[in-house]
Design a protein around this motif. Structure first.
Motif, mmCIF file in Angstrom:
data_model
loop_
_atom_site.group_PDB
_atom_site.id
_atom_site.type_symbol
_atom_site.label_atom_id
_atom_site.label_comp_id
_atom_site.label_asym_id
_atom_site.label_seq_id
_atom_site.Cartn_x
_atom_site.Cartn_y
_atom_site.Cartn_z
ATOM 1 N N CYS A 236 0.833 -1.205 0.000
ATOM 2 C CA CYS A 236 0.000 0.000 0.000
ATOM 3 C C CYS A 236 0.866 1.252 0.000
ATOM 4 C CB CYS A 236 -0.917 -0.009 1.217
ATOM 5 S SG CYS A 236 -2.163 1.298 1.206
ATOM 6 N N LEU A 237 1.951 1.234 0.753
ATOM 7 C CA LEU A 237 2.844 2.388 0.814
ATOM 8 C C LEU A 237 3.456 2.690 -0.546
ATOM 9 C CD1 LEU A 237 4.294 4.466 2.664
ATOM 10 C CD2 LEU A 237 6.110 2.769 2.933
ATOM 11 N N HIS A 238 3.823 1.644 -1.297
ATOM 12 C CA HIS A 238 4.455 1.855 -2.598
ATOM 13 C C HIS A 238 3.456 2.264 -3.678
ATOM 14 C CE1 HIS A 238 7.855 -0.064 -0.641
ATOM 15 N NE2 HIS A 238 8.598 0.272 -1.666
ATOM 16 N N ASP A 239 2.231 1.798 -3.568
ATOM 17 C CA ASP A 239 1.235 2.136 -4.589
ATOM 18 C C ASP A 239 0.857 3.612 -4.558
ATOM 19 O OD1 ASP A 239 1.120 -0.435 -5.574
ATOM 20 O OD2 ASP A 239 -0.552 -1.040 -4.292
ATOM 21 N N ALA A 240 1.004 4.262 -3.400
ATOM 22 C CA ALA A 240 0.561 5.654 -3.255
ATOM 23 C C ALA A 240 1.278 6.567 -4.241
ATOM 24 C CB ALA A 240 0.788 6.118 -1.818
ATOM 25 N N ALA A 241 2.609 6.498 -4.280
ATOM 26 C CA ALA A 241 3.364 7.384 -5.169
ATOM 27 C C ALA A 241 3.201 7.001 -6.629
ATOM 28 C CB ALA A 241 4.841 7.374 -4.780
ATOM 29 N N ASP A 242 2.994 5.712 -6.909
ATOM 30 C CA ASP A 242 2.859 5.261 -8.293
ATOM 31 C C ASP A 242 1.651 5.896 -8.979
ATOM 32 O OD1 ASP A 242 5.098 3.689 -8.099
ATOM 33 O OD2 ASP A 242 4.008 1.876 -7.563
ATOM 34 N N VAL A 243 0.591 6.158 -8.218
ATOM 35 C CA VAL A 243 -0.599 6.791 -8.789
ATOM 36 C C VAL A 243 -0.243 8.160 -9.359
ATOM 37 C CG1 VAL A 243 -2.892 7.702 -8.286
ATOM 38 C CG2 VAL A 243 -2.168 5.547 -7.259
ATOM 39 N N LEU A 244 0.458 8.963 -8.569
ATOM 40 C CA LEU A 244 0.823 10.308 -9.014
ATOM 41 C C LEU A 244 1.847 10.280 -10.143
ATOM 42 C CD1 LEU A 244 1.045 12.192 -5.601
ATOM 43 C CD2 LEU A 244 -0.677 12.481 -7.394
ATOM 44 N N MET A 245 2.744 9.294 -10.116
ATOM 45 C CA MET A 245 3.741 9.194 -11.173
ATOM 46 C C MET A 245 3.075 8.983 -12.533
ATOM 47 S SD MET A 245 6.962 6.581 -11.623
ATOM 48 C CE MET A 245 5.945 5.113 -11.801
ATOM 49 N N LEU A 262 2.587 20.398 -11.502
ATOM 50 C CA LEU A 262 1.959 20.232 -10.193
ATOM 51 C C LEU A 262 2.020 18.775 -9.737
ATOM 52 C CD1 LEU A 262 0.264 21.262 -7.810
ATOM 53 C CD2 LEU A 262 -1.780 20.876 -9.218
ATOM 54 N N LEU A 263 1.669 17.865 -10.629
ATOM 55 C CA LEU A 263 1.674 16.442 -10.279
ATOM 56 C C LEU A 263 3.085 15.950 -10.002
ATOM 57 C CD1 LEU A 263 -0.970 15.134 -12.835
ATOM 58 C CD2 LEU A 263 -1.220 15.242 -10.346
ATOM 59 N N PHE A 264 4.056 16.479 -10.751
ATOM 60 C CA PHE A 264 5.442 16.088 -10.489
ATOM 61 C C PHE A 264 5.873 16.527 -9.100
ATOM 62 C CE2 PHE A 264 9.893 17.402 -10.356
ATOM 63 C CZ PHE A 264 10.503 16.163 -10.525
ATOM 64 N N ALA A 265 5.511 17.759 -8.729
ATOM 65 C CA ALA A 265 5.868 18.254 -7.400
ATOM 66 C C ALA A 265 5.201 17.415 -6.312
ATOM 67 C CB ALA A 265 5.456 19.721 -7.270
ATOM 68 N N LEU A 270 5.588 13.245 -2.119
ATOM 69 C CA LEU A 270 5.049 11.998 -1.575
ATOM 70 C C LEU A 270 6.069 10.873 -1.645
ATOM 71 C CD1 LEU A 270 2.704 10.432 -0.386
ATOM 72 C CD2 LEU A 270 1.865 10.018 -2.715
ATOM 73 N N PHE A 271 6.786 10.778 -2.761
ATOM 74 C CA PHE A 271 7.766 9.705 -2.923
ATOM 75 C C PHE A 271 8.855 9.815 -1.861
ATOM 76 C CE2 PHE A 271 11.528 7.646 -4.513
ATOM 77 C CZ PHE A 271 11.061 6.524 -5.191
ATOM 78 N N ILE A 272 9.439 11.000 -1.721
ATOM 79 C CA ILE A 272 10.560 11.172 -0.791
ATOM 80 C C ILE A 272 10.096 11.005 0.653
ATOM 81 C CG2 ILE A 272 12.236 12.847 0.073
ATOM 82 C CD1 ILE A 272 12.392 13.937 -2.801
ATOM 83 N N SER A 274 7.492 9.303 1.786
ATOM 84 C CA SER A 274 7.066 7.924 2.081
ATOM 85 C C SER A 274 8.226 6.938 2.023
ATOM 86 C CB SER A 274 5.964 7.496 1.104
ATOM 87 O OG SER A 274 6.432 7.497 -0.232
ATOM 88 N N ARG A 275 9.129 7.111 1.058
ATOM 89 C CA ARG A 275 10.209 6.135 0.899
ATOM 90 C C ARG A 275 11.399 6.391 1.821
ATOM 91 N NH1 ARG A 275 8.915 3.642 -4.127
ATOM 92 N NH2 ARG A 275 6.675 4.005 -4.364
ATOM 93 N N LEU A 276 11.655 7.670 2.151
ATOM 94 C CA LEU A 276 12.784 7.987 3.027
ATOM 95 C C LEU A 276 12.350 8.292 4.452
ATOM 96 C CD1 LEU A 276 15.115 10.190 0.775
ATOM 97 C CD2 LEU A 276 15.007 7.708 1.013
ATOM 98 N N GLY A 277 11.063 8.512 4.662
ATOM 99 C CA GLY A 277 10.559 8.793 5.998
ATOM 100 C C GLY A 277 9.719 7.672 6.557
ATOM 101 N N VAL A 278 8.562 7.462 5.961
ATOM 102 C CA VAL A 278 7.620 6.471 6.479
ATOM 103 C C VAL A 278 8.180 5.048 6.375
ATOM 104 C CG1 VAL A 278 5.303 5.497 6.214
ATOM 105 C CG2 VAL A 278 5.674 7.954 5.905
ATOM 106 N N TYR A 279 8.789 4.727 5.249
ATOM 107 C CA TYR A 279 9.261 3.353 5.034
ATOM 108 C C TYR A 279 10.275 2.909 6.098
ATOM 109 C CZ TYR A 279 11.287 -0.715 2.678
ATOM 110 O OH TYR A 279 11.757 -1.975 2.381
ATOM 111 N N PRO A 280 11.358 3.644 6.332
ATOM 112 C CA PRO A 280 12.302 3.179 7.352
ATOM 113 C C PRO A 280 11.745 3.264 8.772
ATOM 114 C CG PRO A 280 12.992 5.298 6.478
ATOM 115 C CD PRO A 280 11.869 4.826 5.611
ATOM 116 N N VAL A 281 10.985 4.330 9.077
ATOM 117 C CA VAL A 281 10.483 4.511 10.440
ATOM 118 C C VAL A 281 9.360 3.535 10.758
ATOM 119 C CG1 VAL A 281 9.306 6.145 11.970
ATOM 120 C CG2 VAL A 281 11.174 6.928 10.517
#
Length: 394
Positions: A236-245, A262-265, A270-272, A274-281
């Motif tokens: 679920c965590l990985h799918d979130a950013a893929d939608v916006l990509m 806007l979508l890139f921003a 979200l990617f950074i 979720s992947r560098l914050g939420v994922y490790p913590v």
């Protein structure tokens, strides 16, 4: 074969101490993940692939036409037997020495030969319409599976307390929701793996092939040894950013530059985070420390965590590329064509074109390449990660 299977399914590798496969057999009271459950993913992957074809033909394509996205691909190179033989048998990127030799042999100027090879390479690339349809299909699936995952997980105790992933492990019953979630995700990535051999081959074929294999391996691994609870959190965590990509890519192909920016921003943030914050913590903390405290380590535990740590390293690398793209875009006041998996500075853009190049057929009159290069410099965009604007010509 029996000996190989017995070695592969060794309980001392897959399961915690004093747990056997017999303990995890299905009963009238409880259902547990079984390796044979995953066989269902293969025919479902084929069904998903067929659904994709129907979706792209009858839904995505009309949407693309409504957005005025051209169906025609890049301009084809003028037929030439000598250059075609060099292209197919020797190199697609001739060096300066070979270009000079071909120039003398054909009595063409070097720049015209360079343009021919560029156009010939572009013939093997998908059209903007095809890429839009592919992105719309992925956007639709990611949006659906992410929505399903959020609706399912918000009712589970392990979303709010990750220690619940390990209490009573591995004797955690398999629910219908988890089974559906896993089989659908696995089927989708299997379909992506298969479709690589039928789609137009791209430069990142090997990278994406290895990426899909790694994803399939993690999904399969966590299901077989019943780490499904934490597996649902990872998916679920990985799918979130893929939608916006995928949404940003569609906006790019549709030349909606403001929306693309806007979508890139939003994707980058979200990617950074979720992947560098939420994922490790959130994820690595529970798989490394909480599971150690509650269950304790065993061989497959080490392998599973090693794969998750390697995934974190990839997150860091991709985040660096995204930040690099954003910084370049900010410095130029524009957001460009991007994709965190396509990173080579030597790669050309999907369609290598120059607004100032003459695409007329080569003449038999030889011109001085130095003079030509001095007045008509090519502006083909650099790589998939650039600071150029969302390309008008693509």
């Amino acid at each position: 074969m029996a000996g190989i299977l017995a070695w592969f399914w060794n309980e001392r590798f897959w399961l915690p101490h004093n747990v056997t496969w017999a303990d995890l057999k299905n009963t009238d009271e409880a259902t547990f993940p079984q390796a044979e459950d995953l066989y269902l993913a293969c025919p479902l992957a084929f069904c998903i692939f067929m659904i994709r074809l129907v979706f792209e033909r009858f839904i995505a394509r009309p949407c693309a036409m409504g957005l005025k996205i051209q169906a025609n691909g890049p301009q084809k190179a003028q037929p030439n037997a000598i250059l075609e033989k060099v292209f197919t048998a020797i190199t697609k990127h001739p060096d300066e020495k070979r270009l000079e030799g071909l120039s003398k042999q054909l009595d063409w100027d070097v720049r015209t030969i360079q343009r021919w090879f560029r156009q010939r390479r572009n013939q093997e690339k998908p059209s903007t319409l095809a890429r839009f349809c592919e992105s719309m299909w992925r956007f639709t699936f990611y949006l659906y599976i992410f929505t399903y995952g959020v609706r399912f997980l918000k009712k589970t105790p392990w979303l709010w307390n990750t220690k619940e992933c390990w209490y009573n492990y591995p004797y955690q019953p398999l629910t219908v929701d988890i089974h559906y979630y896993y089989i659908l995700e696995l089927s989708f990535y299997l379909s992506l793996l298969f479709s690589q051999f039928t789609d137009i081959r791209r430069k990142d074929f090997l990278i994406m092939f290895l990426h899909h294999l790694a994803t399939i391996s993690l999904i399969t691994f966590s299901y077989v040894n019943n780490m499904a609870r934490v597996g649902t959190l990872v998916m679920c965590l990985h799918d979130a950013a893929d939608v916006l990509m995928e949404a940003a890519k569609m906006a790019n192909y549709a030349k909606c530059h403001a929306l693309c920016n806007l979508l890139f921003a939003m994707f980058a943030i979200l990617f950074i985070s979720s992947r560098l914050g939420v994922y490790p913590v959130w994820i690595l903390n529970t798989t490394l420390f909480e599971s150690w405290e509650i269950v304790g380590p065993y061989p497959s535990w080490w392998v599973f965590n090693l794969l998750l740590i390697l995934l974190q390293l990839l997150h860091s690398f991709w985040s660096y590329l995204i930040v690099k793209t954003a910084c370049r875009a900010i410095s130029k006041g524009k957001v460009g064509k991007w994709n965190p998996l396509h990173v080579s500075k030597d790669d050309r853009s999907d369609i290598e074109s120059s607004s100032d190049e003459d695409d007329s057929p080569p003449t038999n009159q030889k011109h001085h390449s130095n003079a030509t290069n001095g007045t008509n410099k090519a502006h083909g965009t650099n790589g998939y990660l650039t600071g150029a604007p969302c390309p008008d010509e693509h």
